[in-house]
Design an enzyme around this catalytic site. Structure first.
Site, PDB file in Angstrom:
ATOM      1  N   ARG A 214       0.844  -1.187   0.000  1.00 38.40           N
ATOM      2  CA  ARG A 214       0.000   0.000   0.000  1.00 38.40           C
ATOM      3  C   ARG A 214       0.883   1.242   0.000  1.00 38.40           C
ATOM      4  O   ARG A 214       2.012   1.206   0.490  1.00 38.40           O
ATOM      5  CB  ARG A 214      -0.918   0.017   1.221  1.00 38.40           C
ATOM      6  CG  ARG A 214      -1.884  -1.172   1.288  1.00 38.40           C
ATOM      7  CD  ARG A 214      -2.670  -1.137   2.584  1.00 38.40           C
ATOM      8  NE  ARG A 214      -3.637  -2.230   2.666  1.00 38.40           N
ATOM      9  CZ  ARG A 214      -3.362  -3.442   3.144  1.00 38.40           C
ATOM     10  NH1 ARG A 214      -2.136  -3.707   3.598  1.00 38.40           N
ATOM     11  NH2 ARG A 214      -4.285  -4.379   3.191  1.00 38.40           N
ATOM     12  N   LYS A 238      -1.807  -3.157   8.163  1.00 42.10           N
ATOM     13  CA  LYS A 238      -2.917  -2.707   8.985  1.00 42.10           C
ATOM     14  C   LYS A 238      -2.923  -3.481  10.300  1.00 42.10           C
ATOM     15  O   LYS A 238      -2.621  -4.671  10.331  1.00 42.10           O
ATOM     16  CB  LYS A 238      -4.244  -2.925   8.257  1.00 42.10           C
ATOM     17  CG  LYS A 238      -4.458  -2.000   7.059  1.00 42.10           C
ATOM     18  CD  LYS A 238      -5.804  -2.241   6.421  1.00 42.10           C
ATOM     19  CE  LYS A 238      -6.068  -1.263   5.280  1.00 42.10           C
ATOM     20  NZ  LYS A 238      -7.389  -1.501   4.643  1.00 42.10           N
ATOM     21  N   HIS A 312      -3.338   2.553  -5.264  1.00 41.51           N
ATOM     22  CA  HIS A 312      -4.115   1.376  -4.845  1.00 41.51           C
ATOM     23  C   HIS A 312      -4.423   0.472  -6.026  1.00 41.51           C
ATOM     24  O   HIS A 312      -4.449  -0.756  -5.888  1.00 41.51           O
ATOM     25  CB  HIS A 312      -5.412   1.815  -4.169  1.00 41.51           C
ATOM     26  CG  HIS A 312      -6.048   0.729  -3.362  1.00 41.51           C
ATOM     27  ND1 HIS A 312      -5.448   0.169  -2.245  1.00 41.51           N
ATOM     28  CD2 HIS A 312      -7.224   0.070  -3.518  1.00 41.51           C
ATOM     29  CE1 HIS A 312      -6.222  -0.767  -1.743  1.00 41.51           C
ATOM     30  NE2 HIS A 312      -7.305  -0.852  -2.499  1.00 41.51           N
ATOM     31  N   ARG A 315      -1.533  -1.714  -6.742  1.00 43.74           N
ATOM     32  CA  ARG A 315      -1.571  -2.883  -5.852  1.00 43.74           C
ATOM     33  C   ARG A 315      -2.493  -3.955  -6.450  1.00 43.74           C
ATOM     34  O   ARG A 315      -2.152  -5.130  -6.484  1.00 43.74           O
ATOM     35  CB  ARG A 315      -2.068  -2.441  -4.482  1.00 43.74           C
ATOM     36  CG  ARG A 315      -2.347  -3.562  -3.478  1.00 43.74           C
ATOM     37  CD  ARG A 315      -2.722  -2.945  -2.144  1.00 43.74           C
ATOM     38  NE  ARG A 315      -3.349  -3.883  -1.231  1.00 43.74           N
ATOM     39  CZ  ARG A 315      -2.689  -4.738  -0.452  1.00 43.74           C
ATOM     40  NH1 ARG A 315      -1.381  -4.805  -0.509  1.00 43.74           N
ATOM     41  NH2 ARG A 315      -3.340  -5.542   0.376  1.00 43.74           N
ATOM     42  N   HIS A 338      -2.995 -10.138   2.966  1.00 39.97           N
ATOM     43  CA  HIS A 338      -4.385 -10.361   3.360  1.00 39.97           C
ATOM     44  C   HIS A 338      -4.440 -11.366   4.499  1.00 39.97           C
ATOM     45  O   HIS A 338      -3.700 -12.353   4.507  1.00 39.97           O
ATOM     46  CB  HIS A 338      -5.199 -10.896   2.182  1.00 39.97           C
ATOM     47  CG  HIS A 338      -5.401  -9.900   1.096  1.00 39.97           C
ATOM     48  ND1 HIS A 338      -5.643 -10.252  -0.214  1.00 39.97           N
ATOM     49  CD2 HIS A 338      -5.397  -8.541   1.111  1.00 39.97           C
ATOM     50  CE1 HIS A 338      -5.773  -9.165  -0.953  1.00 39.97           C
ATOM     51  NE2 HIS A 338      -5.632  -8.117  -0.167  1.00 39.97           N
ATOM     52  N   TYR A 347      -9.322 -10.733  -7.922  1.00 38.93           N
ATOM     53  CA  TYR A 347      -8.218 -11.067  -8.825  1.00 38.93           C
ATOM     54  C   TYR A 347      -8.526 -12.336  -9.617  1.00 38.93           C
ATOM     55  O   TYR A 347      -8.162 -12.454 -10.784  1.00 38.93           O
ATOM     56  CB  TYR A 347      -6.922 -11.228  -8.029  1.00 38.93           C
ATOM     57  CG  TYR A 347      -6.649 -10.070  -7.116  1.00 38.93           C
ATOM     58  CD1 TYR A 347      -6.601  -8.768  -7.610  1.00 38.93           C
ATOM     59  CD2 TYR A 347      -6.473 -10.247  -5.746  1.00 38.93           C
ATOM     60  CE1 TYR A 347      -6.374  -7.690  -6.775  1.00 38.93           C
ATOM     61  CE2 TYR A 347      -6.246  -9.174  -4.904  1.00 38.93           C
ATOM     62  CZ  TYR A 347      -6.199  -7.899  -5.426  1.00 38.93           C
ATOM     63  OH  TYR A 347      -5.981  -6.838  -4.594  1.00 38.93           O
TER      64      TYR A 347
END
Length: 364
Positions: A214, A238, A312, A315, A338, A347
């Site tokens: 990110r 995150k 983004h 990414r 993730h 995807y």
């Protein structure tokens, strides 16, 4: 913006907030971007409480809050707030024009609801400053549902965003355009600035496309976070989770070229350990996320064979390309950080479009 800029904005907002909001912001699970966004939501909600009559049929009876400033909004006001009053506030957001001369979208209003939910959850559950008890127990936000919006299928989202993806030949041509052609499309004055930052910008775009991190993770990188031998980087995901995504081999030369000129070109202080720098008022400092967003937009808009894109979407470009090559959702999830594999559905769908087209054409 970088963390320091956010911290300054947060401090400014908190100066006009009640003490209980300050305590709310001290929770360890809130990022600086979330805190700032939520504080702006509280500001306009508190403004509304002070400006709106508590009895619509008798506007002279006073406002919902009689506070002279947002800093003086009492806990009692929030404790006894009615669901109908909150709904009235949200309704006004959807019909009144904001500072941008537009009306708040359903997505924006849901962000407002989530911000208020977070604050009320803290006040009624998490806080323990009142002899180990929360401030109060009645949570009006439990009665306020999120607004249901128009649902989009993964196919629709991919059709909408696929022009913004940069994969395969399109990716290579774009980087070649930035490296060899872009400077000939701009003025002499702009060319000087571009050439000064050329190696840095190419390294950043290549790293975004070659690692899938990110933009916020990229701007937080320090020199010590880069492992050239293993072709990997240490990032803070995150939730403050450390991760070590790999860097694609093709992107490494761009990163190495930047590292060769970083010290001499930007002349940072010895204490400045940020990987990516910008020169401002003659001083080198950590690059900000909005700077990266601006030049990614600028270069992609100028590219004749492409479309405007964002960090983004770069990414997403890697996620799409990685699944197309591997057909392994765990490979994608691991590279992108993730916590589960459900986020990789987009995807999978993106790479299946061509297969779907081939099968459809067989129906002729």
């Amino acid at each position: 913006m970088d963390a320091k800029q956010y911290a300054n904005l947060i401090d400014k907002e908190l100066q006009e907030m009640p003490l209980y909001v300050f305590y709310y912001t001290q929770q360890p699970n809130l990022s600086v971007t979330t805190i700032y966004q939520y504080l702006t939501e509280y500001r306009r909600f508190f403004n509304w409480l002070r400006e709106t009559p508590k009895d619509i049929e008798n506007p002279n009876a006073g406002s919902i809050s009689d506070a002279k400033s947002n800093k003086e909004i009492k806990l009692e006001t929030l404790k006894h707030l009615q669901a109908s009053q909150v709904q009235m506030f949200l309704k006004e957001l959807s019909i009144k024009q904001n500072k941008q001369s537009t009306r708040d979208s359903k997505k924006t209003i849901n962000r407002t609801i989530n911000a208020l939910r977070s604050l009320f959850h803290y006040l009624t559950v998490t806080a323990d400053l009142n002899d180990g008890e929360p401030y109060f127990y009645r949570n009006v936000m439990l009665k306020i549902p999120l607004i249901k919006g128009v649902k989009e299928s993964i196919s629709y989202r991919n059709a909408k965003f696929s022009p913004m993806l940069y994969t395969g030949e399109k990716k290579r041509k774009w980087i070649d355009f930035i490296e060899n052609e872009y400077e000939h499309t701009i003025s002499t004055r702009r060319r000087s600035s571009f050439l000064f930052n050329k190696e840095r910008d190419l390294a950043i775009i290549s790293l975004l496309l070659g690692s899938g991190i990110r933009v916020s993770e990229l701007t937080r990188l320090n020199l010590k976070d880069v492992n050239l031998r293993d072709r990997s980087i240490i990032v803070l995901r995150k939730g403050d989770k450390k991760d070590a995504p790999l860097i694609a081999d093709w992107a490494m030369p761009y990163l190495e070229n930047y590292l060769k000129i970083r010290k001499q070109r930007y002349q940072p202080d010895k204490s400045e350990q940020a990987l990516f720098l910008t020169k401002y008022a003659g001083k080198a400092k950590r690059i900000a996320t909005n700077t990266v967003e601006c030049f990614v937009s600028k270069y992609s808009t100028a590219f004749p064979d492409g479309n405007r894109t964002t960090p983004h979407k770069l990414r997403h470009s890697l996620g799409t390309e990685l699944y197309d090559k591997s057909k392994d959702v765990m490979v994608v999830a691991t590279q992108l950080g993730h916590t589960g594999i459900s986020a990789t559905d987009q995807y999978i769908q993106q790479t299946e479009v061509e297969k779907q087209r081939i099968q459809l054409d067989k129906t002729k």
